[in-house]
Scaffold this active site. Structure first.
Site, PDB file in Angstrom:
ATOM      1  CE  LYS A  40      -3.901   1.831   2.772  1.00  0.00           C
ATOM      2  NZ  LYS A  40      -4.755   1.515   3.946  1.00  0.00           N
ATOM      3  CB  SER A 117      -7.772   3.525   3.134  1.00  0.00           C
ATOM      4  OG  SER A 117      -6.919   2.968   4.121  1.00  0.00           O
ATOM      5  CB  SER A 141      -8.231   0.646   6.127  1.00  0.00           C
ATOM      6  OG  SER A 141      -8.866   1.902   6.214  1.00  0.00           O
TER       7      SER A 141
END
Length: 400
Positions: A40, A117, A141
């Protein structure tokens, strides 16, 4: 230091950020040799920019000279890094879209979002482009994208997996995490990142107030898991309303207030100086965060301490909690903002339990009778992460 190599992946799902298409080989041997992973775009990778989902952040921060602790650990264990994938801006969303870089495709439900996210992490893994992907979980997330995309995901015990070299959102809630499509791969990563644990559950706790926040499609899998776990633990499940008269929406607000204040302390000065463009929903959250008073934050922290003590005492060292990972199937990509917000609020009222208490929660993928996929979660005492993975894998085998 590992040198970057050409990027061999054809990104068919829009998971990678433009500046994230590189690869770094892991050590030739090791427990994760032969596995590939993506990070990420909150995790630092030496020699590569960290964008945090926002072009202004990318332009105003220097290129890291060291890998984040987790990236370094995985490379040392033999896994090969396949670049950096999308995140919602500064990780301040559960939806899975990005104003600047787009909305990655959910291969399980192409008409629906991946959740966020950790959106790019989930998209890349669900499409089979990497074996696993690093994510983060502050308010859900990782657990939410895992549920939305039919993946394995763990919110780790707060502080157990190092967050050094990771762009923060709310440091008191941030955790480093990973997602995988295979339970075997998921556990292999867990054996590298997590310490072993003597945890052996003997009691099964059913937070009915969390169950009731989820859509009806979650009810049959939850009941099936309840029966399987009760048999495995040789116990009578304990029904409870974990939030009592206060209610889980009030717990969610406690998390929102405490986290928002902390997030503004971390990023407020940069936002005021750099004036970044955020998606409207995220801009609204930062605006609200800027207005949380120190007094309100202190009250929220005091309430959080009470919740944390209550839940940890309830679990003891042998309790296991079964709950839904999210409140619904993933929203449609073109859902209106009111519908998205309504789902987000229900989901956060579920996910805030582990966040407020700093506890581990694993989401395992379950197929319903209608053929849909969703996530069920097991929540355990602090430090029980690796045991939770093994219990979840046993449960998964039994109910499938």
């Amino acid at each position: 230091m590992n040198a970057p190599l050409p990027f061999p992946i054809q990104d068919t799902v829009g998971a990678w950020v433009p500046h994230g298409k590189f690869s770094i080989a892991g050590q030739a041997d090791g427990p994760l040799a032969g596995l590939t992973f993506a990070a990420k775009d909150l995790f630092d990778v030496a020699g590569q920019p960290t964008g945090a989902g926002n072009p202004t952040w990318l332009a105003t921060h220097s290129v890291p000279t060291q890998h984040s602790a987790v990236v370094a650990q995985l490379l040392q264990a033999g896994a090969t890094l396949m670049g950096k994938v999308l995140t919602d801006e500064l990780a301040y969303s559960l939806h899975g879209d990005n104003l600047h870089y787009g909305t990655p495709i959910n291969s399980l439900y192409p008409a629906r979002v991946t959740g966020g996210s950790s959106s790019g992490s989930a998209a890349a893994v669900a499409a089979g482009l990497v074996h696993f992907a690093l994510g983060t979980d502050t308010g859900g997330s990782t657990r939410v994208p895992a549920s939305y995309c039919g993946l394995w995901g763990l919110r780790s015990t707060h502080g157990l997996v190092p967050t050094t070299g990771l762009v923060p959102l709310h440091p008191s809630f941030d955790t480093a995490t990973w997602l995988a499509a295979s339970g075997d791969v998921f556990e292999r990563v867990g054996r590298v990142l997590l310490p072993d644990t003597p945890y052996k559950p003997r009691r099964l706790l059913l937070p009915l107030d969390a169950w009731e926040l989820a859509d009806d499609i979650f009810a049959p899998p939850l009941r099936q898991a309840r029966e399987a776990l009760a048999q495995a633990l040789a116990c009578v499940p304990e029904n409870l309303r974990i939030a009592g008269e206060t209610g889980l929406p009030a717990w969610r607000q406690t998390y929102v207030t405490a986290g928002a204040f902390e997030g503004w302390q971390v990023h407020g000065a940069w936002i005021a100086e750099a004036q970044p463009t955020f998606a409207p929903a995220i801009a609204k959250r930062w605006q609200a965060a800027s207005q949380v008073s120190a007094e309100a934050a202190a009250t929220a922290r005091a309430t959080q301490a009470q919740i944390r003590a209550q839940v940890r005492e309830l679990l003891g060292n042998d309790g296991l909690m079964l709950l839904p990972s999210a409140a619904s199937l993933p929203p449609l990509r073109d859902a209106d903002q009111a519908a998205v917000d309504a789902v987000r609020l229900r989901t956060m009222a579920i996910t805030c339990i582990a966040g407020l208490c700093g506890l581990p929660q694993i989401s395992l993928p379950v197929r319903t009778a209608s053929g849909d996929m969703l996530g069920l979660s097991l929540l355990g005492p602090a430090g029980s992460d690796l045991a939770l993975i093994r219990i979840a894998r046993s449960l998964h085998a039994q109910i499938h």
